[in-house]
Design an enzyme around this catalytic site. Structure first.
Site, PDB file in Angstrom:
ATOM      1  CB  CYS A  70     101.741 -33.001  51.554  1.00  0.00           C
ATOM      2  SG  CYS A  70     102.157 -34.671  52.063  1.00  0.00           S
TER       3      CYS A  70
ATOM      4  CG  HIS B 156     103.678 -32.083  48.040  1.00  0.00           C
ATOM      5  ND1 HIS B 156     104.723 -32.168  48.926  1.00  0.00           N
ATOM      6  CD2 HIS B 156     102.996 -33.262  48.133  1.00  0.00           C
ATOM      7  CE1 HIS B 156     104.676 -33.343  49.531  1.00  0.00           C
ATOM      8  NE2 HIS B 156     103.645 -34.021  49.064  1.00  0.00           N
TER       9      HIS B 156
ATOM     10  CG  ASN C 272     105.817 -36.734  49.786  1.00  0.00           C
ATOM     11  OD1 ASN C 272     105.897 -35.770  50.541  1.00  0.00           O
ATOM     12  ND2 ASN C 272     104.663 -37.224  49.373  1.00  0.00           N
TER      13      ASN C 272
HETATM   14  N1  COA Z   1     108.849 -51.821  44.436  1.00  0.00           N
HETATM   15  C1  COA Z   1     108.483 -52.777  43.567  1.00  0.00           C
HETATM   16  N2  COA Z   1     107.196 -53.083  43.310  1.00  0.00           N
HETATM   17  C2  COA Z   1     106.256 -52.379  43.958  1.00  0.00           C
HETATM   18  C3  COA Z   1     106.578 -51.366  44.876  1.00  0.00           C
HETATM   19  C4  COA Z   1     107.929 -51.083  45.106  1.00  0.00           C
HETATM   20  N3  COA Z   1     108.338 -50.126  45.957  1.00  0.00           N
HETATM   21  N4  COA Z   1     105.424 -50.832  45.362  1.00  0.00           N
HETATM   22  C5  COA Z   1     104.405 -51.497  44.765  1.00  0.00           C
HETATM   23  N5  COA Z   1     104.917 -52.418  43.914  1.00  0.00           N
HETATM   24  C6  COA Z   1     104.178 -53.355  43.075  1.00  0.00           C
HETATM   25  C7  COA Z   1     102.812 -53.694  43.631  1.00  0.00           C
HETATM   26  O1  COA Z   1     102.896 -54.727  44.581  1.00  0.00           O
HETATM   27  C8  COA Z   1     102.085 -54.084  42.399  1.00  0.00           C
HETATM   28  O2  COA Z   1     102.458 -55.411  42.056  1.00  0.00           O
HETATM   29  P1  COA Z   1     101.368 -56.443  41.468  1.00  0.00           P
HETATM   30  O3  COA Z   1     100.915 -55.842  40.168  1.00  0.00           O
HETATM   31  O4  COA Z   1     102.162 -57.694  41.306  1.00  0.00           O
HETATM   32  O5  COA Z   1     100.286 -56.521  42.488  1.00  0.00           O
HETATM   33  C9  COA Z   1     102.644 -53.186  41.307  1.00  0.00           C
HETATM   34  O6  COA Z   1     103.912 -52.725  41.822  1.00  0.00           O
HETATM   35  C10 COA Z   1     101.762 -51.987  41.014  1.00  0.00           C
HETATM   36  O7  COA Z   1     101.413 -51.399  42.252  1.00  0.00           O
HETATM   37  P2  COA Z   1     100.504 -50.133  42.350  1.00  0.00           P
HETATM   38  O8  COA Z   1     100.370 -49.695  43.768  1.00  0.00           O
HETATM   39  O9  COA Z   1      99.262 -50.393  41.575  1.00  0.00           O
HETATM   40  O10 COA Z   1     101.420 -49.116  41.539  1.00  0.00           O
HETATM   41  P3  COA Z   1     101.076 -47.711  40.922  1.00  0.00           P
HETATM   42  O11 COA Z   1     101.374 -47.746  39.482  1.00  0.00           O
HETATM   43  O12 COA Z   1      99.750 -47.193  41.358  1.00  0.00           O
HETATM   44  O13 COA Z   1     102.194 -46.799  41.599  1.00  0.00           O
HETATM   45  C11 COA Z   1     102.504 -45.170  43.334  1.00  0.00           C
HETATM   46  C12 COA Z   1     102.198 -46.634  42.999  1.00  0.00           C
HETATM   47  C13 COA Z   1     102.442 -44.998  44.845  1.00  0.00           C
HETATM   48  C14 COA Z   1     103.888 -44.805  42.833  1.00  0.00           C
HETATM   49  C15 COA Z   1     101.440 -44.283  42.626  1.00  0.00           C
HETATM   50  O14 COA Z   1     100.157 -44.758  42.887  1.00  0.00           O
HETATM   51  C16 COA Z   1     101.527 -42.853  43.048  1.00  0.00           C
HETATM   52  O15 COA Z   1     102.488 -42.195  42.761  1.00  0.00           O
HETATM   53  N6  COA Z   1     100.466 -42.316  43.715  1.00  0.00           N
HETATM   54  C17 COA Z   1     100.484 -40.969  44.196  1.00  0.00           C
HETATM   55  C18 COA Z   1     101.242 -40.934  45.470  1.00  0.00           C
HETATM   56  C19 COA Z   1     101.472 -39.543  45.982  1.00  0.00           C
HETATM   57  O16 COA Z   1     101.640 -38.614  45.236  1.00  0.00           O
HETATM   58  N7  COA Z   1     101.473 -39.426  47.285  1.00  0.00           N
HETATM   59  C20 COA Z   1     101.706 -38.155  47.868  1.00  0.00           C
HETATM   60  C21 COA Z   1     100.793 -37.943  48.944  1.00  0.00           C
HETATM   61  S1  COA Z   1     100.956 -36.315  49.491  1.00  0.00           S
END
Ligand code: COA
Length: 325
Positions: free
Chosen positions: A112, A250, A280
């Site tokens: 990215c 980004h 993204n």
């Molecule tokens: N829809 C519904 N529920 C979802 C889901 C979706 N698409 N994806 C994950 N969940 C659930 C998980 O299973 C988890 O459930 P549980 O508590 O029952 O186990 C819960 O939501 C929390 O999941 P988690 O992965 O801990 O969520 P989070 O708060 O960390 O958010 C992201 C996930 C990916 C949105 C977040 O971590 C993020 O934005 N990270 C940065 C990503 C990024 O910028 N990437 C770019 C790379 S260049």
């Protein structure tokens, strides 16, 4: 002193709009979760457009915007983590499609951050040679490397391409700050071919051929990368943060941007975002945003802007530039 300025922008997005509700028919997710955790409402998903096609269309638009002919281009760099082929490079295929007979062409892989890395490499090559003009393109068909059963990743990404023309000029890109942290690479991966031949069969350590992400680690890394990069660029340019009209990050997650704005003690509005519409798009995202800002005429000559990317590698970095079109 030789300066490098942006003289044209372009982009291409697949026509196929996939909303969060559409996705909820494919994986166990819902609009509310995606919107509140990421800010994404919809994204474009290829219905056949490949990386070369999207890169070519974005490049043609950028050429038109800069009033140049393809034969004026001396260098084409495509940043992508989703090339259609290992060989020829995407950049060589774009060269062929647009007839840029005089260009040196190659791809770079910095996930990215690829568009920022591409801009820095292209600027250095222009400065150190008699080449005058370059096309820098970020293009991705991420939909082909997503695990469409993993709701934690497939809802985050989209397809698209953005491009800009840069030329030697009086004023323009004033500073770069780029960095890589290979030791943290495991937090965001996508495997490729294993070593398999008649003599050996070794499984690649990263043996899954789709995007895998440690979301929480990447979240922290993203906030730190953007704030550190903005700080470094402000130091290098001796600008005041108040004088910067836009930071173009980004486009990964609106919460990353909210946290970073708080950390830098600035208004969220200083960050330009369009991730609600496209998700993204990795190496393409900053270039698509820049083109959108250009088309909306949000940028005036002399405006100070900061572009900043972060992603797999891990890689991050930014560019501080005075808009000079
Ligand atoms: N829809 C519904 N529920 C979802 C889901 C979706 N698409 N994806 C994950 N969940 C659930 C998980 O299973 C988890 O459930 P549980 O508590 O029952 O186990 C819960 O939501 C929390 O999941 P988690 O992965 O801990 O969520 P989070 O708060 O960390 O958010 C992201 C996930 C990916 C949105 C977040 O971590 C993020 O934005 N990270 C940065 C990503 C990024 O910028 N990437 C770019 C790379 S260049």
């Amino acid at each position: 002193m030789i300066n490098i300025k942006v003289t044209g922008t372009g982009s291409y997005l697949p026509k196929n709009v996939i909303t969060n509700d559409d996705l909820s028919k494919v994986v166990d997710t819902n609009d509310e979760w995606i919107k509140t955790r990421t800010g994404i409402k919809e994204r474009r998903i290829s219905q056949g457009e490949d990386t070369i096609t999207m890169a070519t269309n974005a490049a043609k638009e950028a050429l038109k915007d800069s009033n140049l002919d393809s034969k004026d281009i001396d260098l084409i760099i495509v940043a992508t983590l989703t090339p259609d082929n290992f060989m020829p490079s995407t950049a060589c295929s774009v060269q062929n499609n647009i007839g840029a007979l005089n260009a040196m062409c190659f791809d770079i892989s910095a996930a990215c951050s690829g568009f920022i890395y591409g801009l820095e490499v292209a600027s250095s090559l222009l400065k150190s040679s008699n080449r005058k003009r370059a096309l820098v393109i970020g293009a991705e068909t991420l939909s082909k490397i997503l695990n469409w059963e993993d709701r934690g990743t497939c809802v985050l990404f989209g397809d698209g391409a953005g491009a800009c023309v840069i030329e030697k000029g009086d004023k323009g890109i004033e500073a770069f700050h780029t960095h890589s942290i290979g030791e943290k690479g495991d937090n965001l991966t996508c495997g490729a071919y294993d070593v398999q031949n008649p003599y050996v069969s070794i499984k690649n350590e990263v043996n899954e051929k789709y995007i895998k992400m440690n979301g929480r680690e990447i979240f922290k890394f993203a906030v730190k990368s953007i704030s550190d990069t903005v700080g470094e660029l402000i130091k290098k340019t001796s600008w005041e943060l108040d004088d910067v009209k836009y930071i173009v990050p980004h486009q990964a997650n609106v919460r990353v941007i909210d946290y970073t704005a708080k950390k830098l003690n600035i208004d969220n509005d200083k960050f330009y975002t369009n991730l609600d519409k496209y998700g993204n798009t990795s190496a393409a995202s900053i270039a698509i945003a820049l083109d959108e800002m250009n088309k909306k005429k949000l940028l005036n000559k002399g405006d100070k802007i900061i572009l900043v990317g972060f992603g797999g590698g891990l890689t991050y970095g930014g560019a501080a530039l005075c808009w000079n079109v």
